[in-house]
Design a protein around this motif. Structure first.
Motif, PDB file in Angstrom:
ATOM      1  N   MET A   1       0.781  -1.219  -0.033  1.00 41.81           N
ATOM      2  CA  MET A   1      -0.122   0.016   0.003  1.00 41.81           C
ATOM      3  C   MET A   1       0.986   1.246   0.133  1.00 41.81           C
ATOM      4  O   MET A   1       1.888   1.426   0.667  1.00 41.81           O
ATOM      5  CB  MET A   1      -1.032   0.120   1.270  1.00 41.81           C
ATOM      6  N   SER A   2       0.434   2.260  -0.891  1.00 40.98           N
ATOM      7  CA  SER A   2       1.394   3.290  -1.131  1.00 40.98           C
ATOM      8  C   SER A   2       1.172   4.203  -0.032  1.00 40.98           C
ATOM      9  O   SER A   2       0.162   4.104   0.685  1.00 40.98           O
ATOM     10  CB  SER A   2       1.033   4.276  -2.303  1.00 40.98           C
ATOM     11  N   SER A   3       2.031   5.302   0.424  1.00 40.67           N
ATOM     12  CA  SER A   3       1.773   6.221   1.464  1.00 40.67           C
ATOM     13  C   SER A   3       0.560   6.962   1.407  1.00 40.67           C
ATOM     14  O   SER A   3      -0.150   7.318   2.425  1.00 40.67           O
ATOM     15  CB  SER A   3       3.026   7.273   1.523  1.00 40.67           C
ATOM     16  N   SER A   4       0.298   7.457   0.358  1.00 43.38           N
ATOM     17  CA  SER A   4      -0.970   8.201  -0.046  1.00 43.38           C
ATOM     18  C   SER A   4      -2.299   7.246   0.624  1.00 43.38           C
ATOM     19  O   SER A   4      -3.343   7.663   0.988  1.00 43.38           O
ATOM     20  CB  SER A   4      -1.362   8.470  -1.360  1.00 43.38           C
ATOM     21  N   ASN A   5      -2.185   6.058  -0.216  1.00 41.31           N
ATOM     22  CA  ASN A   5      -3.211   5.106   0.304  1.00 41.31           C
ATOM     23  C   ASN A   5      -3.342   4.679   1.784  1.00 41.31           C
ATOM     24  O   ASN A   5      -4.614   4.688   2.205  1.00 41.31           O
ATOM     25  CB  ASN A   5      -3.218   3.755  -0.534  1.00 41.31           C
ATOM     26  N   LEU A   6      -2.340   4.809   2.270  1.00 41.33           N
ATOM     27  CA  LEU A   6      -2.186   4.400   3.884  1.00 41.33           C
ATOM     28  C   LEU A   6      -2.646   5.659   4.384  1.00 41.33           C
ATOM     29  O   LEU A   6      -3.635   5.384   5.293  1.00 41.33           O
ATOM     30  CB  LEU A   6      -0.684   4.166   4.177  1.00 41.33           C
ATOM     31  N   THR A   7      -2.417   6.754   4.057  1.00 41.34           N
ATOM     32  CA  THR A   7      -3.092   7.973   4.636  1.00 41.34           C
ATOM     33  C   THR A   7      -4.683   7.839   4.535  1.00 41.34           C
ATOM     34  O   THR A   7      -5.509   8.480   5.434  1.00 41.34           O
ATOM     35  CB  THR A   7      -2.526   9.310   3.944  1.00 41.34           C
ATOM     36  N   GLY A   8      -4.989   7.774   3.348  1.00 40.96           N
ATOM     37  CA  GLY A   8      -6.477   7.761   3.172  1.00 40.96           C
ATOM     38  C   GLY A   8      -7.057   6.426   4.003  1.00 40.96           C
ATOM     39  O   GLY A   8      -8.219   6.773   4.557  1.00 40.96           O
ATOM     40  N   PHE A   9      -6.248   5.218   4.081  1.00 39.82           N
ATOM     41  CA  PHE A   9      -6.970   4.271   5.002  1.00 39.82           C
ATOM     42  C   PHE A   9      -7.167   4.593   6.453  1.00 39.82           C
ATOM     43  O   PHE A   9      -8.171   4.412   6.968  1.00 39.82           O
ATOM     44  CB  PHE A   9      -5.960   3.099   4.710  1.00 39.82           C
ATOM     45  N   VAL A  10      -6.306   5.205   6.909  1.00 34.80           N
ATOM     46  CA  VAL A  10      -6.426   5.728   8.470  1.00 34.80           C
ATOM     47  C   VAL A  10      -7.389   6.882   8.386  1.00 34.80           C
ATOM     48  O   VAL A  10      -8.217   6.634   9.391  1.00 34.80           O
ATOM     49  CB  VAL A  10      -4.876   6.214   8.777  1.00 34.80           C
ATOM     50  N   LEU A  11      -7.505   7.737   7.512  1.00 37.93           N
ATOM     51  CA  LEU A  11      -8.486   8.550   7.750  1.00 37.93           C
ATOM     52  C   LEU A  11      -9.901   7.977   7.421  1.00 37.93           C
ATOM     53  O   LEU A  11     -10.941   8.270   8.188  1.00 37.93           O
ATOM     54  CB  LEU A  11      -8.304   9.934   6.825  1.00 37.93           C
ATOM     55  N   ALA A  12      -9.993   7.137   6.692  1.00 36.51           N
ATOM     56  CA  ALA A  12     -11.369   6.477   6.416  1.00 36.51           C
ATOM     57  C   ALA A  12     -11.619   5.720   7.760  1.00 36.51           C
ATOM     58  O   ALA A  12     -12.706   5.689   8.008  1.00 36.51           O
ATOM     59  CB  ALA A  12     -11.198   5.475   5.230  1.00 36.51           C
TER      60      ALA A  12
END
Length: 240
Positions: A1-12
């Motif tokens: 998982m890319s860093s941007s996807n990880l950020t989106g994942f945590v926020l979601a």
């Protein structure tokens, strides 16, 4: 998982926690408001004077903001399924705070939500890079998407004008159907607004494109419709 996807994942995930909690808080507020006036299920708006309902609303707004930012960083196919985790939060809190017992089928449903969300997240694709909100507009005016939008609006109007007055009090699928169908349009428009904001922050101002404002108006309209019809089943049915 890319860093941007990880950020989106945590926020979601954080968004789901806030939104799931807000459902319980809002229902408690609706229950208190119904003791002093018409219930939300019959068109009453006395809950607007109930502080606890507003606490729930603020909690939901925080969750929606986190969800909105998540769409900026991650593709919709990753963020949207994680919204199902709010069901888990609501089910657990309803069990303990509202004394609404979670049945075996409800437990199975929660398990399926977790499994389904996990599978989709693990296989979420990288998001296509976009340089302008006009590119999103070109995708939005494709015949296939326009056909879906017209169908969604037609079904929503049928549910609102015909089904809700006749069956809304006895069938939870009417109100949840309205929220879900409108929600599909909300996801698309919010994603577009999120990308427009991201591009603007990166230096490519999208405020001069009328398409960005169209997406923003669609988002606001859909969210208002969802909030209105989301309150109604709370006063008719148990949370779980």
């Amino acid at each position: 998982m890319s860093s941007s996807n990880l950020t989106g994942f945590v926020l979601a995930v954080l968004s789901s926690a806030f939104i799931g909690s807000s459902f319980i808080i809002k229902k408690k507020g609706l229950q208190l408001a119904s003791a002093n006036g018409p219930r939300a299920s019959v068109g009453g708006y006395g809950y607007l004077l109930q502080p606890l309902w507003w606490v729930g609303m603020i909690t939901m707004i925080v969750g929606e903001i986190a969800n909105f930012v998540a769409y900026i960083y991650a593709p919709a196919v990753l963020v949207t399924p994680l919204g199902a985790l709010s069901i888990i939060v609501s089910a657990v809190l309803a069990h303990f705070l509202l004394k609404e017992k979670l049945q075996k089928m409800g437990m199975l449903g929660c398990l399926l939500c977790i499994v389904g969300s996990t599978v989709i997240v693990l296989h979420a694709p990288e998001e296509k890079s976009l340089s302008s909100v006009q590119e999103i507009w070109e995708l939005a005016i494709q015949p296939a998407f326009l056909s879906y939008t017209a169908s969604a609006i037609a079904v929503t109007l049928f549910l609102v004008l015909y089904c809700a007055p006749r069956h809304g009090q006895t069938n939870i699928l009417v109100y949840t159907g309205i929220c879900s169908i409108v929600g599909s349009l909300t996801v698309m428009s919010v994603k577009a607004v999120g990308i427009a904001i991201k591009l603007t922050l990166e230096g490519a101002n999208q405020a001069f494109h009328f398409q960005a404002w169209v997406f923003a108006m669609v988002s606001v309209t859909c969210i208002i419709v969802q909030l209105n019809y989301l309150n109604m089943p709370f006063m008719i049915y148990h949370m779980i």
